[in-house]
Each structure stands twice: as C-alpha cells, then as structure tokens.
Design an enzyme around this catalytic site. Structure first.
Site, PDB file in Angstrom:
ATOM      1  N   PRO A   1      -1.695 -16.918   5.541  1.00  8.64           N
ATOM      2  CA  PRO A   1      -2.656 -16.562   6.662  1.00  8.64           C
ATOM      3  C   PRO A   1      -2.638 -16.605   8.027  1.00  8.64           C
ATOM      4  O   PRO A   1      -3.118 -15.898   8.873  1.00  8.64           O
ATOM      5  CB  PRO A   1      -4.005 -17.274   5.993  1.00  8.64           C
ATOM      6  CG  PRO A   1      -3.463 -18.373   5.341  1.00  8.64           C
ATOM      7  CD  PRO A   1      -2.222 -18.010   4.701  1.00  8.64           C
TER       8      PRO A   1
ATOM      9  N   GLU B   1      -1.698 -25.926  -0.416  1.00 12.15           N
ATOM     10  CA  GLU B   1      -1.945 -25.781   0.925  1.00 12.15           C
ATOM     11  C   GLU B   1      -1.046 -25.153   1.874  1.00 12.15           C
ATOM     12  O   GLU B   1      -1.111 -25.144   2.926  1.00 12.15           O
ATOM     13  CB  GLU B   1      -1.908 -27.272   1.534  1.00 12.15           C
ATOM     14  CG  GLU B   1      -3.306 -28.115   1.285  1.00 12.15           C
ATOM     15  CD  GLU B   1      -4.711 -27.172   1.633  1.00 12.15           C
ATOM     16  OE1 GLU B   1      -4.889 -26.603   2.662  1.00 12.15           O
ATOM     17  OE2 GLU B   1      -5.631 -27.100   0.844  1.00 12.15           O
TER      18      GLU B   1
ATOM     19  N   ARG C   1       4.820   3.098  -2.067  1.00 15.84           N
ATOM     20  CA  ARG C   1       4.431   4.467  -1.886  1.00 15.84           C
ATOM     21  C   ARG C   1       4.927   5.168  -0.805  1.00 15.84           C
ATOM     22  O   ARG C   1       4.897   6.653  -0.802  1.00 15.84           O
ATOM     23  CB  ARG C   1       2.791   4.462  -1.560  1.00 15.84           C
ATOM     24  CG  ARG C   1       1.652   3.819  -2.174  1.00 15.84           C
ATOM     25  CD  ARG C   1       0.667   3.706  -1.658  1.00 15.84           C
ATOM     26  NE  ARG C   1      -0.152   5.022  -1.126  1.00 15.84           N
ATOM     27  CZ  ARG C   1      -0.636   5.774  -2.061  1.00 15.84           C
ATOM     28  NH1 ARG C   1      -0.723   5.639  -3.059  1.00 15.84           N
ATOM     29  NH2 ARG C   1      -1.031   6.939  -1.516  1.00 15.84           N
TER      30      ARG C   1
ATOM     31  N   ASP D   1      -3.167  10.310   3.726  1.00 15.83           N
ATOM     32  CA  ASP D   1      -3.942   8.990   3.300  1.00 15.83           C
ATOM     33  C   ASP D   1      -4.646   8.484   4.752  1.00 15.83           C
ATOM     34  O   ASP D   1      -4.080   8.764   5.749  1.00 15.83           O
ATOM     35  CB  ASP D   1      -3.070   7.922   3.042  1.00 15.83           C
ATOM     36  CG  ASP D   1      -2.874   8.163   1.197  1.00 15.83           C
ATOM     37  OD1 ASP D   1      -3.555   8.955   0.767  1.00 15.83           O
ATOM     38  OD2 ASP D   1      -2.091   7.520   0.895  1.00 15.83           O
TER      39      ASP D   1
HETATM   40  N1  SAM Z   1      -3.390 -24.091   4.235  1.00 11.31           N
HETATM   41  C1  SAM Z   1      -3.098 -22.750   4.403  1.00 11.31           C
HETATM   42  C2  SAM Z   1      -3.534 -22.257   5.881  1.00 11.31           C
HETATM   43  O1  SAM Z   1      -4.872 -22.349   6.304  1.00 11.31           O
HETATM   44  O2  SAM Z   1      -2.903 -21.528   6.553  1.00 11.31           O
HETATM   45  C3  SAM Z   1      -3.539 -21.736   3.329  1.00 11.31           C
HETATM   46  C4  SAM Z   1      -2.914 -21.972   2.115  1.00 11.31           C
HETATM   47  S1  SAM Z   1      -3.423 -20.827   0.808  1.00 11.31           S
HETATM   48  C5  SAM Z   1      -4.631 -21.944   0.215  1.00 11.31           C
HETATM   49  C6  SAM Z   1      -2.124 -20.607  -0.242  1.00 11.31           C
HETATM   50  C7  SAM Z   1      -1.103 -19.687  -0.058  1.00 11.31           C
HETATM   51  O3  SAM Z   1      -2.011 -18.402  -0.382  1.00 11.31           O
HETATM   52  C8  SAM Z   1      -0.570 -19.417   1.059  1.00 11.31           C
HETATM   53  O4  SAM Z   1       0.522 -20.412   1.470  1.00 11.31           O
HETATM   54  C9  SAM Z   1      -0.136 -17.969   0.956  1.00 11.31           C
HETATM   55  O5  SAM Z   1       0.919 -17.708   0.450  1.00 11.31           O
HETATM   56  C10 SAM Z   1      -1.211 -17.481   0.294  1.00 11.31           C
HETATM   57  N2  SAM Z   1      -2.222 -16.591   1.282  1.00 11.31           N
HETATM   58  C11 SAM Z   1      -3.502 -17.253   1.434  1.00 11.31           C
HETATM   59  N3  SAM Z   1      -4.219 -16.438   2.205  1.00 11.31           N
HETATM   60  C12 SAM Z   1      -3.326 -15.474   2.617  1.00 11.31           C
HETATM   61  C13 SAM Z   1      -3.391 -14.096   3.593  1.00 11.31           C
HETATM   62  N4  SAM Z   1      -4.486 -13.847   4.045  1.00 11.31           N
HETATM   63  N5  SAM Z   1      -2.456 -13.360   3.578  1.00 11.31           N
HETATM   64  C14 SAM Z   1      -1.332 -13.571   2.820  1.00 11.31           C
HETATM   65  N6  SAM Z   1      -1.102 -14.611   2.015  1.00 11.31           N
HETATM   66  C15 SAM Z   1      -2.173 -15.555   1.992  1.00 11.31           C
END
Ligand code: SAM
Length: 250
Positions: free
Chosen positions: A91, A118, A156, A171
């Site tokens: 994220p 995490e 795609r 699209d």
């Molecule tokens: N503690 C992290 C933070 O706040 O940045 C979030 C960890 S999340 C619970 C676990 C995993 O989900 C991340 O390591 C990532 O690979 C994936 N993930 C979660 N949200 C995402 C998003 N918006 N985009 C891409 N990957 C995401």
C-alpha cells in the site's frame, strides 16, 4: 511475457490462471505464469517465513532471506537480471493505473512479490524490489489480489491476448475517458429501451454518440480525468454547459 509470482498462498492463483482470457493467453503461449511458494526457499525444519518486528509492535514481518533467495534463483543466470522488474505489492507503492499497466506490458518478464502479515522487511523494499505498486488507498491482508489485478490489467494489453471480438482500445481509461454505455439484446427490457441511435446502423452517428457519452460520463463521475483527456473545443463547450466550473482556470 513471462510472469513469476512469489506468494505464501499459491493455490489462490489456480482458478485465476485457468479461466477465460488469461487461460487462453497461456494456452496460446502469449503469457507464461509461474507461481513460486516462498516457503520453498526456507532452510529450517518449520519453513518459517516471518519473524517479530525489531523495536516491537503488533504483527509479524516477512523475513528477507527466503524472498531474496526466491527472486535470485528464478532469474536466469545468463540474463541481465537488472532488466527484470521486481514488483513489490504494497500500500506504500505508486498507485496502479492504466498508464502503469501499459508501461509494464512493454516488458518481457515481470516478477511480483506478494506480502503478508505486517508486510516485508524493509531491505526487500530497498534492495530487491525495483518497483513498488499499490492497487488503491486501502489495506489488503495479502498481496495476492493486488498481483492478480496487476497481471490481469497488464496481460489484456499484450498483443493477441484479446481476441478480435474483444478490444481494449475503447475500454475505460485507455484514452483518459470512461467507457460509453453498452447494451445488448433485447432492445426493450422491462420497458427500458436501448437508445435508438444504437439500432440505427449509422456507424458514424453511433461513434459520435459514444464519444459524447464517454465525455459526459467522465465529467459526471470522474471530472478530474478530463484535465488530461484529449477533448476538442466542441466537447469542452458541451461539458462546460452541463457542468460549470469543471475545468481548472489556466
Ligand atoms: N503494514 C503494511 C502497511 O501499512 O504498509 C500493510 C501490510 S498488508 C496487511 C500485507 C500485504 O498485503 C502487503 O505486504 C502487500 O503485499 C499487500 N497489500 C496490502 N494492501 C495493498 C495495496 N493497497 N496494494 C498492493 N498490495 C497491498
């Protein structure tokens, strides 16, 4: 294109890779999808992939060793490994878009890392990933849905993946606008009629109507996109008439 995905949950990709357009792309050898279980790159009895965060705090962090080892072992020794994008789903990454999908579709290979818990040790962010991508401003429990979103949007765009009956060019987002309304048979369903123009057979007028609908729909739902869309003078006037104050002052 060859896509390698590193995950703790390989089974999540079983249906994904055996359905619809994606399955066809694999069968036609336009895409090769390899799923790697990060646990297979551990060397301890219990295949541990996570550990407590230094400094304390809630949750667990994915360890660097298995992920580094997985990426390094799947890179072909003879190829210039620096050229293969290693995408970390997070994220904290740059926000995924059609533009980024187009950019990624230019590569012959992609490696995508799915985090969990995490997230992953910071050394993976800094020293292994060449790109960090977020699919939106929200937090998922794992990177797998994010990897699927990226892979779907990218594949795609690979020439030949969409059959002649499908097309990515109209699209939403492909030209900076949302797509026009689509209808299929019946022409009347519960008293709701298909716009007459679509039944007219006049392709010029239909194209004009679709473009107009695209512009108006974008103005209504995603006005911020219009600042980057390629609108002609008439279209700008049309939108201004309906939605005042939409265009930023120069
Ligand atoms: N503690 C992290 C933070 O706040 O940045 C979030 C960890 S999340 C619970 C676990 C995993 O989900 C991340 O390591 C990532 O690979 C994936 N993930 C979660 N949200 C995402 C998003 N918006 N985009 C891409 N990957 C995401």
């Amino acid at each position: 294109m060859r896509i390698d995905i590193l995950t703790l949950f390989p089974k999540m990709f079983t249906d994904f890779s055996s359905t619809g357009i994606f399955q066809r792309a694999i069968e036609n050898k336009l895409v090769e999808l390899n799923i790697y279980n990060i646990r297979d790159y551990t060397h301890d009895k219990h295949h541990i992939v996570d550990d407590y965060p230094y400094g304390g705090g809630a949750g667990m962090v994915m360890k660097p060793e298995p992920i580094f080892e997985a990426v390094e072992s799947i890179m072909q020794p003879e190829e210039n490994s620096k050229k293969v994008p290693v995408i970390l789903t997070t994220p904290r990454g740059r926000l995924f878009s059609q533009e980024i999908a187009k950019e990624l579709a230019q590569n012959e290979r992609l490696i995508i890392i799915c985090g969990h818990y995490e997230g992953v040790d910071e050394r993976i962010h800094r020293n292994l990933a060449t790109d960090e991508i977020s699919i939106g401003d929200y937090v998922l429990s794992g990177g797998e849905p994010a990897a699927m979103v990226i892979v779907d949007a990218v594949t795609r765009l690979i020439p030949g993946v969409l059959g002649s009956e499908e097309s990515a060019k109209d699209d939403s987002h492909s030209a900076g606008l949302l797509e026009y309304p689509q209808y299929t048979r019946p022409a009347v369903f519960r008293d709701w009629e298909v716009p007459e123009i679509l039944l007219s057979g006049n392709h010029g007028e239909i194209a004009k109507w679709r473009r107009e609908q695209s512009v108006l729909r974008t103005a209504e739902r995603r006005p911020e996109l219009l600042n980057r869309a390629d609108l002609n003078k008439k279209e700008i006037e049309m939108v201004k008439e309906k939605y005042e104050n939409l265009f930023k002052e120069e």
